[in-house]
Design a protein around this motif. Structure first.
Motif, PDB file in Angstrom:
ATOM      1  N   GLY A 128      31.197  33.625   0.611  1.00 53.09           N
ATOM      2  CA  GLY A 128      30.967  32.327  -0.036  1.00 53.09           C
ATOM      3  C   GLY A 128      32.037  32.094  -1.100  1.00 53.09           C
ATOM      4  N   THR A 129      33.189  32.762  -0.928  1.00 52.82           N
ATOM      5  CA  THR A 129      34.253  32.702  -1.939  1.00 52.82           C
ATOM      6  C   THR A 129      34.861  31.303  -2.079  1.00 52.82           C
ATOM      7  OG1 THR A 129      35.831  33.462  -0.272  1.00 52.82           O
ATOM      8  CG2 THR A 129      34.860  35.146  -1.665  1.00 52.82           C
ATOM      9  N   ARG A 130      34.980  30.595  -0.958  1.00 53.11           N
ATOM     10  CA  ARG A 130      35.556  29.253  -1.033  1.00 53.11           C
ATOM     11  C   ARG A 130      34.626  28.316  -1.797  1.00 53.11           C
ATOM     12  NH1 ARG A 130      40.002  27.165  -1.775  1.00 53.11           N
ATOM     13  NH2 ARG A 130      40.883  28.485  -0.144  1.00 53.11           N
ATOM     14  N   ALA A 131      33.335  28.424  -1.497  1.00 51.14           N
ATOM     15  CA  ALA A 131      32.361  27.566  -2.190  1.00 51.14           C
ATOM     16  C   ALA A 131      32.451  27.820  -3.694  1.00 51.14           C
ATOM     17  CB  ALA A 131      30.956  27.853  -1.673  1.00 51.14           C
ATOM     18  N   LEU A 132      32.474  29.100  -4.075  1.00 51.99           N
ATOM     19  CA  LEU A 132      32.524  29.422  -5.501  1.00 51.99           C
ATOM     20  C   LEU A 132      33.777  28.835  -6.154  1.00 51.99           C
ATOM     21  CD1 LEU A 132      31.459  30.826  -8.020  1.00 51.99           C
ATOM     22  CD2 LEU A 132      32.682  32.868  -7.321  1.00 51.99           C
ATOM     23  N   VAL A 204      33.083  39.127  -7.549  1.00 49.59           N
ATOM     24  CA  VAL A 204      32.834  39.494  -6.148  1.00 49.59           C
ATOM     25  C   VAL A 204      31.603  38.725  -5.668  1.00 49.59           C
ATOM     26  CG1 VAL A 204      32.700  41.427  -4.535  1.00 49.59           C
ATOM     27  CG2 VAL A 204      33.472  41.844  -6.872  1.00 49.59           C
ATOM     28  N   VAL A 205      31.792  37.914  -4.646  1.00 50.92           N
ATOM     29  CA  VAL A 205      30.646  37.219  -4.046  1.00 50.92           C
ATOM     30  C   VAL A 205      30.157  38.093  -2.904  1.00 50.92           C
ATOM     31  CG1 VAL A 205      29.793  35.039  -3.107  1.00 50.92           C
ATOM     32  CG2 VAL A 205      31.861  35.050  -4.501  1.00 50.92           C
ATOM     33  N   VAL A 206      28.945  38.596  -3.018  1.00 52.59           N
ATOM     34  CA  VAL A 206      28.429  39.483  -1.968  1.00 52.59           C
ATOM     35  C   VAL A 206      27.283  38.811  -1.218  1.00 52.59           C
ATOM     36  CG1 VAL A 206      29.148  41.726  -2.873  1.00 52.59           C
ATOM     37  CG2 VAL A 206      27.068  40.664  -3.747  1.00 52.59           C
ATOM     38  N   ARG A 207      27.173  39.174   0.035  1.00 50.59           N
ATOM     39  CA  ARG A 207      26.181  38.557   0.919  1.00 50.59           C
ATOM     40  C   ARG A 207      25.620  39.668   1.790  1.00 50.59           C
ATOM     41  NH1 ARG A 207      28.502  34.212   5.333  1.00 50.59           N
ATOM     42  NH2 ARG A 207      26.536  33.378   6.108  1.00 50.59           N
ATOM     43  N   ASP A 208      24.396  39.529   2.244  1.00 51.34           N
ATOM     44  CA  ASP A 208      23.803  40.521   3.141  1.00 51.34           C
ATOM     45  C   ASP A 208      24.869  40.977   4.158  1.00 51.34           C
ATOM     46  OD1 ASP A 208      22.524  41.867   5.175  1.00 51.34           O
ATOM     47  OD2 ASP A 208      20.842  40.479   5.313  1.00 51.34           O
ATOM     48  N   PRO A 209      25.205  42.284   4.163  1.00 48.44           N
ATOM     49  CA  PRO A 209      26.306  42.734   5.029  1.00 48.44           C
ATOM     50  C   PRO A 209      26.086  42.480   6.516  1.00 48.44           C
ATOM     51  CG  PRO A 209      25.193  44.604   3.979  1.00 48.44           C
ATOM     52  CD  PRO A 209      24.664  43.374   3.330  1.00 48.44           C
ATOM     53  N   GLU A 277      23.825  34.501  -1.269  1.00 51.51           N
ATOM     54  CA  GLU A 277      22.590  33.810  -0.856  1.00 51.51           C
ATOM     55  C   GLU A 277      22.178  32.792  -1.929  1.00 51.51           C
ATOM     56  OE1 GLU A 277      22.845  37.199  -0.606  1.00 51.51           O
ATOM     57  OE2 GLU A 277      22.849  37.420   1.584  1.00 51.51           O
ATOM     58  N   ARG A 278      22.228  33.229  -3.198  1.00 56.21           N
ATOM     59  CA  ARG A 278      21.818  32.329  -4.287  1.00 56.21           C
ATOM     60  C   ARG A 278      22.813  31.180  -4.494  1.00 56.21           C
ATOM     61  NH1 ARG A 278      17.587  33.461  -7.418  1.00 56.21           N
ATOM     62  NH2 ARG A 278      18.424  32.261  -9.148  1.00 56.21           N
ATOM     63  N   LEU A 279      24.036  31.436  -4.123  1.00 57.08           N
ATOM     64  CA  LEU A 279      25.045  30.377  -4.228  1.00 57.08           C
ATOM     65  C   LEU A 279      24.685  29.205  -3.314  1.00 57.08           C
ATOM     66  CD1 LEU A 279      27.721  30.022  -5.802  1.00 57.08           C
ATOM     67  CD2 LEU A 279      28.925  30.866  -3.781  1.00 57.08           C
ATOM     68  N   VAL A 280      23.901  29.510  -2.265  1.00 59.93           N
ATOM     69  CA  VAL A 280      23.454  28.461  -1.347  1.00 59.93           C
ATOM     70  C   VAL A 280      22.114  27.879  -1.827  1.00 59.93           C
ATOM     71  CG1 VAL A 280      22.744  27.957   1.036  1.00 59.93           C
ATOM     72  CG2 VAL A 280      24.656  29.520   0.607  1.00 59.93           C
ATOM     73  N   THR A 281      21.183  28.765  -2.245  1.00 59.04           N
ATOM     74  CA  THR A 281      19.844  28.251  -2.603  1.00 59.04           C
ATOM     75  C   THR A 281      19.783  27.700  -4.036  1.00 59.04           C
ATOM     76  OG1 THR A 281      19.209  30.491  -3.261  1.00 59.04           O
ATOM     77  CG2 THR A 281      18.635  29.824  -1.019  1.00 59.04           C
ATOM     78  N   ASP A 282      20.614  28.250  -4.919  1.00 57.93           N
ATOM     79  CA  ASP A 282      20.600  27.795  -6.318  1.00 57.93           C
ATOM     80  C   ASP A 282      22.034  27.802  -6.878  1.00 57.93           C
ATOM     81  OD1 ASP A 282      19.990  27.204  -8.955  1.00 57.93           O
ATOM     82  OD2 ASP A 282      19.297  29.236  -9.438  1.00 57.93           O
ATOM     83  N   THR A 362      25.671  48.558  -9.345  1.00 59.57           N
ATOM     84  CA  THR A 362      25.815  47.263 -10.030  1.00 59.57           C
ATOM     85  C   THR A 362      24.644  46.969 -10.961  1.00 59.57           C
ATOM     86  OG1 THR A 362      24.695  46.151  -8.188  1.00 59.57           O
ATOM     87  CG2 THR A 362      27.106  46.240  -8.094  1.00 59.57           C
ATOM     88  N   GLY A 363      23.544  47.707 -10.784  1.00 62.39           N
ATOM     89  CA  GLY A 363      22.345  47.441 -11.574  1.00 62.39           C
ATOM     90  C   GLY A 363      21.669  46.147 -11.153  1.00 62.39           C
ATOM     91  N   HIS A 364      21.872  45.770  -9.910  1.00 64.58           N
ATOM     92  CA  HIS A 364      21.328  44.493  -9.430  1.00 64.58           C
ATOM     93  C   HIS A 364      20.818  44.663  -7.998  1.00 64.58           C
ATOM     94  CE1 HIS A 364      21.443  39.993  -9.751  1.00 64.58           C
ATOM     95  NE2 HIS A 364      21.222  40.157  -8.458  1.00 64.58           N
ATOM     96  N   ASN A 365      19.541  44.318  -7.790  1.00 63.37           N
ATOM     97  CA  ASN A 365      18.984  44.394  -6.441  1.00 63.37           C
ATOM     98  C   ASN A 365      19.177  43.050  -5.732  1.00 63.37           C
ATOM     99  OD1 ASN A 365      17.394  44.446  -4.148  1.00 63.37           O
ATOM    100  ND2 ASN A 365      15.745  45.640  -5.101  1.00 63.37           N
ATOM    101  N   PHE A 366      19.993  43.036  -4.714  1.00 63.31           N
ATOM    102  CA  PHE A 366      20.301  41.777  -4.029  1.00 63.31           C
ATOM    103  C   PHE A 366      19.264  41.414  -2.956  1.00 63.31           C
ATOM    104  CE2 PHE A 366      24.227  42.906  -6.060  1.00 63.31           C
ATOM    105  CZ  PHE A 366      24.711  41.689  -6.529  1.00 63.31           C
ATOM    106  N   GLY A 367      18.332  42.346  -2.715  1.00 65.10           N
ATOM    107  CA  GLY A 367      17.205  42.041  -1.818  1.00 65.10           C
ATOM    108  C   GLY A 367      17.563  41.877  -0.360  1.00 65.10           C
ATOM    109  N   TRP A 368      18.491  42.669   0.124  1.00 65.64           N
ATOM    110  CA  TRP A 368      18.883  42.528   1.536  1.00 65.64           C
ATOM    111  C   TRP A 368      18.038  43.386   2.466  1.00 65.64           C
ATOM    112  CZ3 TRP A 368      24.240  43.746  -0.775  1.00 65.64           C
ATOM    113  CH2 TRP A 368      24.793  42.590  -1.321  1.00 65.64           C
ATOM    114  N   ASP A 369      17.184  44.250   1.890  1.00 59.39           N
ATOM    115  CA  ASP A 369      16.462  45.175   2.776  1.00 59.39           C
ATOM    116  C   ASP A 369      14.988  44.830   2.890  1.00 59.39           C
ATOM    117  OD1 ASP A 369      18.684  47.233   3.252  1.00 59.39           O
ATOM    118  OD2 ASP A 369      18.695  46.922   1.085  1.00 59.39           O
TER     119      ASP A 369
END
Ligand SMILES: Nc1ncnc2c1ncn2[C@@H]1O[C@H](COP(=O)(O)OS(=O)(=O)O)[C@@H](OP(=O)(O)O)[C@H]1O
Length: 369
Positions: A128-132, A204-209, A277-282, A362-369
């Motif tokens: 989602g790097t272009r969107a950002l 770094v924009v990360v997304r469910d791998p 994911e959040r870049l799309v939903t929020d 990262t100390g952040h749960n991205f919730g992909w699992d």
């Protein structure tokens, strides 16, 4: 000879004794304006006058296509490596729905100076790097390169001055930015960025791998329709379900491994992880975090976005001075091919331990699992 000719010209120019005082004054005034304009043009200042948007766009495009920071001829364009041209074509199509690409391109700017980027979006591909970047470019204190410079991976031998020359001019208080998602997975990139400036902020924009891998595959498929199926490429052995980590679409998603390389040079505080994911939903919420990280005033807010039902993604409401709202181009947010659910499940199992490690790092749960 030259001087007597000039004197003769001035004598005849001012020899209008038959005119009334008022008319004389207005003629003198007009001539002063004409001479001043001529003087400014000879000194190159006329270039800073705003040009029509289409003119700027074509100038912008040729700069991007060449990626060498200089104005270039059509011949140079033809000589340019074909794969580069196709990459850039795609990047341009990402922006194709934008009327003026962004407010910081639509104003010709000869003021300020070209600086090294203080912040770089280093990854991840299809995150989602272009969107950002496009969302950030609404901010008046952000100026960014439209294309991907690929300096720290492909063109490092061109030197730092070449790189700086690609940057847009910035005024005091403005941030220079660029995005090249392949930096995240390039082994040499952390050391190279560090030697440019240890203070560089990294996003770094990360997304469910798993979704990222499918998105990556979709992009390759769009360029090579004869490509083997996703499962053929993802598995080294279909019977055992062994994943082929040499396939880049799989390898890129092992975020923890790539992050380790960056943490050898930069402290975690220098990195910001944006949820694709959040870049799309929020988008506004995620943009709030990004602006805080960059030390910017929160200018980009929910007022700037609307959800485009047809595209299925957030788009930008019509920016000031523009007549149309802006969505990203067709290559962003395209439908994915159907992949058998057992294949996706197997891939999800594969990524789970790497994801957990990434959450810890990262100390952040991205919730992909
Ligand atoms: N607002 C908005 N509009 C369109 N697309 C959006 C948006 N926000 C995030 N995305 C997601 O961005 C994905 C493409 O990621 P990148 O821009 O990083 O791709 S690239 O690496 O530069 O090719 C792209 O992936 P695909 O859905 O597979 O096309 C999108 O899911």
């Amino acid at each position: 000879m030259k001087y007597s000719g000039m004197a003769c010209f001035l004598r005849s120019a001012f020899n209008f004794g038959h005119l009334k005082v008022q008319s004389k004054l207005s003629v003198i005034f007009t001539m002063i304006i004409l001479f001043t304009y001529l003087f400014y043009c000879l000194n190159g200042y006329c270039d800073s006058l705003p040009r029509p948007v289409y003119d700027q766009q074509s100038q912008f495009q040729s700069k991007i296509i060449l990626n060498d920071g200089h104005e270039a001829s059509a011949q140079q364009l033809g000589e340019y490596n074909a794969s580069q041209v196709s990459i850039v074509r795609e990047q341009l199509s990402d922006l194709s729905n934008s009327d003026a690409p962004s407010n910081n391109i639509s104003i010709a700017n000869n003021f300020g100076s070209k600086k090294f980027p203080q912040a770089i979006i280093i990854g991840v591909k299809k995150g989602g790097t272009r969107a950002l970047l496009e969302f950030l470019r609404i901010h008046p204190d952000v100026r960014a390169v439209g294309s991907e410079p690929h300096f720290f991976d492909r063109f490092y031998d061109k030197g730092l001055e070449w790189y700086r020359n690609l940057m847009p001019r910035t005024l005091e208080g403005q941030i220079t930015m660029e995005k090249t998602p392949s930096y995240f997975i390039t082994k040499e990139a952390p050391r190279r960025v560090f030697s440019m400036s240890r203070h560089t902020k990294l996003i770094v924009v990360v997304r469910d791998p798993v979704t990222r891998a499918v998105s990556d595959y979709t992009q390759t498929l769009s360029k090579s329709p004869g490509l083997p199926s996703f499962q053929n490429l993802a598995f080294r052995n279909a019977t055992t379900g062994l994943i082929d980590t040499s396939w880049s679409a799989v390898r890129i998603g092992i975020y923890a491994k790539h992050l380790e390389n960056w943490l050898r040079f930069f402290p975690l505080s220098r990195l910001l992880f944006v949820s694709g994911e959040r870049l799309v939903t929020d988008p506004a919420g995620e943009m709030g975090r990004v602006q805080d990280f960059l030390g910017l005033k929160r200018v980009v807010t929910d007022k700037h976005f609307y959800f485009n039902q047809t595209k299925g993604f957030p788009c930008l409401k019509k920016p000031e001075g523009s007549s149309r709202p802006r969505c990203l181009g067709k290559s962003k947010g395209r439908p994915h091919p159907q992949i058998p659910s057992e294949v996706l499940l197997r891939l999800r199992d594969f990524y789970r331990p790497f994801n957990l490690k990434f959450y810890q790092m990262t100390g952040h749960n991205f919730g992909w699992d």
